[in-house]
Design a protein around this motif. Sequence first.
Motif, PDB file in Angstrom:
ATOM      1  N   ALA A   1       0.810  -1.217   0.000  1.00  0.00           N
ATOM      2  CA  ALA A   1       0.000   0.000   0.000  1.00  0.00           C
ATOM      3  C   ALA A   1       0.843   1.267   0.000  1.00  0.00           C
ATOM      4  O   ALA A   1       0.352   2.339  -0.379  1.00  0.00           O
ATOM      5  N   ASP A   2       2.099   1.169   0.404  1.00  0.00           N
ATOM      6  CA  ASP A   2       2.938   2.371   0.457  1.00  0.00           C
ATOM      7  C   ASP A   2       3.743   2.588  -0.822  1.00  0.00           C
ATOM      8  O   ASP A   2       4.587   3.492  -0.887  1.00  0.00           O
ATOM      9  N   VAL A   3       3.474   1.799  -1.856  1.00  0.00           N
ATOM     10  CA  VAL A   3       4.100   2.005  -3.166  1.00  0.00           C
ATOM     11  C   VAL A   3       3.049   2.621  -4.080  1.00  0.00           C
ATOM     12  O   VAL A   3       2.083   1.969  -4.460  1.00  0.00           O
ATOM     13  N   THR A   4       3.208   3.907  -4.388  1.00  0.00           N
ATOM     14  CA  THR A   4       2.201   4.621  -5.171  1.00  0.00           C
ATOM     15  C   THR A   4       2.851   5.358  -6.336  1.00  0.00           C
ATOM     16  O   THR A   4       4.067   5.562  -6.376  1.00  0.00           O
ATOM     17  N   TYR A   5       2.003   5.760  -7.278  1.00  0.00           N
ATOM     18  CA  TYR A   5       2.469   6.399  -8.508  1.00  0.00           C
ATOM     19  C   TYR A   5       1.590   7.588  -8.866  1.00  0.00           C
ATOM     20  O   TYR A   5       0.425   7.646  -8.494  1.00  0.00           O
ATOM     21  N   LYS A   6       2.171   8.468  -9.638  1.00  0.00           N
ATOM     22  CA  LYS A   6       1.413   9.526 -10.299  1.00  0.00           C
ATOM     23  C   LYS A   6       1.861   9.542 -11.753  1.00  0.00           C
ATOM     24  O   LYS A   6       2.933  10.053 -12.085  1.00  0.00           O
ATOM     25  N   PHE A   7       1.033   8.948 -12.604  1.00  0.00           N
ATOM     26  CA  PHE A   7       1.325   8.932 -14.027  1.00  0.00           C
ATOM     27  C   PHE A   7       0.640  10.126 -14.683  1.00  0.00           C
ATOM     28  O   PHE A   7      -0.582  10.190 -14.736  1.00  0.00           O
ATOM     29  N   GLU A   8       1.434  11.056 -15.154  1.00  0.00           N
ATOM     30  CA  GLU A   8       0.901  12.237 -15.826  1.00  0.00           C
ATOM     31  C   GLU A   8       0.934  12.030 -17.331  1.00  0.00           C
ATOM     32  O   GLU A   8       1.247  12.946 -18.095  1.00  0.00           O
ATOM     33  N   TRP A   9       0.624  10.811 -17.739  1.00  0.00           N
ATOM     34  CA  TRP A   9       0.596  10.462 -19.150  1.00  0.00           C
ATOM     35  C   TRP A   9      -0.835  10.600 -19.646  1.00  0.00           C
ATOM     36  O   TRP A   9      -1.739   9.889 -19.202  1.00  0.00           O
TER      37      TRP A   9
ATOM     38  N   LEU B   1       6.112   7.678  -3.293  1.00  0.00           N
ATOM     39  CA  LEU B   1       5.426   8.109  -4.513  1.00  0.00           C
ATOM     40  C   LEU B   1       6.438   8.371  -5.624  1.00  0.00           C
ATOM     41  O   LEU B   1       7.426   9.089  -5.428  1.00  0.00           O
ATOM     42  N   THR B   2       6.196   7.786  -6.788  1.00  0.00           N
ATOM     43  CA  THR B   2       7.025   8.039  -7.962  1.00  0.00           C
ATOM     44  C   THR B   2       6.149   8.668  -9.045  1.00  0.00           C
ATOM     45  O   THR B   2       5.042   8.199  -9.306  1.00  0.00           O
ATOM     46  N   ARG B   3       6.674   9.736  -9.663  1.00  0.00           N
ATOM     47  CA  ARG B   3       5.914  10.471 -10.673  1.00  0.00           C
ATOM     48  C   ARG B   3       6.542  10.260 -12.047  1.00  0.00           C
ATOM     49  O   ARG B   3       7.764  10.278 -12.189  1.00  0.00           O
ATOM     50  N   TYR B   4       5.674  10.078 -13.049  1.00  0.00           N
ATOM     51  CA  TYR B   4       6.114   9.905 -14.428  1.00  0.00           C
ATOM     52  C   TYR B   4       5.456  10.960 -15.307  1.00  0.00           C
ATOM     53  O   TYR B   4       4.241  11.188 -15.205  1.00  0.00           O
ATOM     54  N   TYR B   5       6.232  11.564 -16.196  1.00  0.00           N
ATOM     55  CA  TYR B   5       5.729  12.707 -16.954  1.00  0.00           C
ATOM     56  C   TYR B   5       6.609  12.934 -18.190  1.00  0.00           C
ATOM     57  O   TYR B   5       7.598  12.230 -18.412  1.00  0.00           O
ATOM     58  N   GLY B   6       6.227  13.930 -19.000  1.00  0.00           N
ATOM     59  CA  GLY B   6       7.023  14.305 -20.161  1.00  0.00           C
ATOM     60  C   GLY B   6       7.160  13.228 -21.203  1.00  0.00           C
ATOM     61  O   GLY B   6       8.198  13.095 -21.839  1.00  0.00           O
ATOM     62  N   GLU B   7       6.110  12.476 -21.426  1.00  0.00           N
ATOM     63  CA  GLU B   7       6.191  11.331 -22.336  1.00  0.00           C
ATOM     64  C   GLU B   7       6.166  11.757 -23.806  1.00  0.00           C
ATOM     65  O   GLU B   7       5.592  12.796 -24.172  1.00  0.00           O
ATOM     66  N   SER B   8       6.782  10.954 -24.640  1.00  0.00           N
ATOM     67  CA  SER B   8       6.766  11.129 -26.089  1.00  0.00           C
ATOM     68  C   SER B   8       6.718   9.746 -26.722  1.00  0.00           C
ATOM     69  O   SER B   8       7.555   8.899 -26.413  1.00  0.00           O
ATOM     70  N   VAL B   9       5.720   9.503 -27.581  1.00  0.00           N
ATOM     71  CA  VAL B   9       5.520   8.179 -28.182  1.00  0.00           C
ATOM     72  C   VAL B   9       5.542   8.286 -29.698  1.00  0.00           C
ATOM     73  O   VAL B   9       4.911   9.171 -30.274  1.00  0.00           O
ATOM     74  N   ASN B  10       6.247   7.371 -30.332  1.00  0.00           N
ATOM     75  CA  ASN B  10       6.283   7.305 -31.791  1.00  0.00           C
ATOM     76  C   ASN B  10       6.084   5.853 -32.209  1.00  0.00           C
ATOM     77  O   ASN B  10       6.965   5.019 -31.998  1.00  0.00           O
TER      78      ASN B  10
END
Length: 219
Positions: free
Chosen positions: A68-76, A141-150
């Motif tokens: 429960a203490d492993v969380t994410y914030k995906f800003e994708w 908490l780990t945050r992910y952001y600034g994505e680019s997909v091709n």
Amino acid sequence: MRRRPTLLAALTLTAAAATMLSACGSSVDSSGQGEDKAARADTGSDPSTSPTANLPVEVDRPEITLPADVTYKFEWDETGDPAQDAVLHDAEQRIRAVDMAIAEQDPLHKAYRFYSEGEAAAGSEKYIQDFVDHKARTTGLTRYYGESVNVRDDGTAALAYCEDQSKSFNKFIQTGKTEVTSATKDSYVAYAGTLRKNSKGVWVTERLVSERGSTKCHP
């Protein structure tokens, strides 16, 4: 002790990866159950920003559960393109699956190997083994952001993104102690990866490189 800098050295960024990372922009790898309560993998994420549309419903995907203490914030954000959204979804699941393997202290966990092959899977195995050797796991908490997909016509895709580890740390399983450290430029990591759509319709990560302290990912 910083979560990833201590337990995993940053990979060398190749020229090809540097080109991919430039797509991230200025705003803008590889990744103790004890008494922790297991939670579904979407804990701590905003479902409205997690690309899940247009996925192959017939695929029997592994269930991902985390402390429960492993969380994410995906800003994708959802792109509106089915293939790009599927790439982002499966890349997200690979990230979660690696943390589950760490929590369960299993360097050969089937969940992360469902979403990765080749160099990427080998890198994850080594990364997870480092945590096992230290009898540690991730927390925070780990945050992910600034994505680019091709997405390419040949069934492969290039994905670049940033990771903010400033609020994620090492937790030692035997003592329950969390090593809390202050954020530095090395808390921000740029990733570049290559994925391939397999026969099941899953986008598996085949290659992943990272650059710790990248200026592209600084807040």
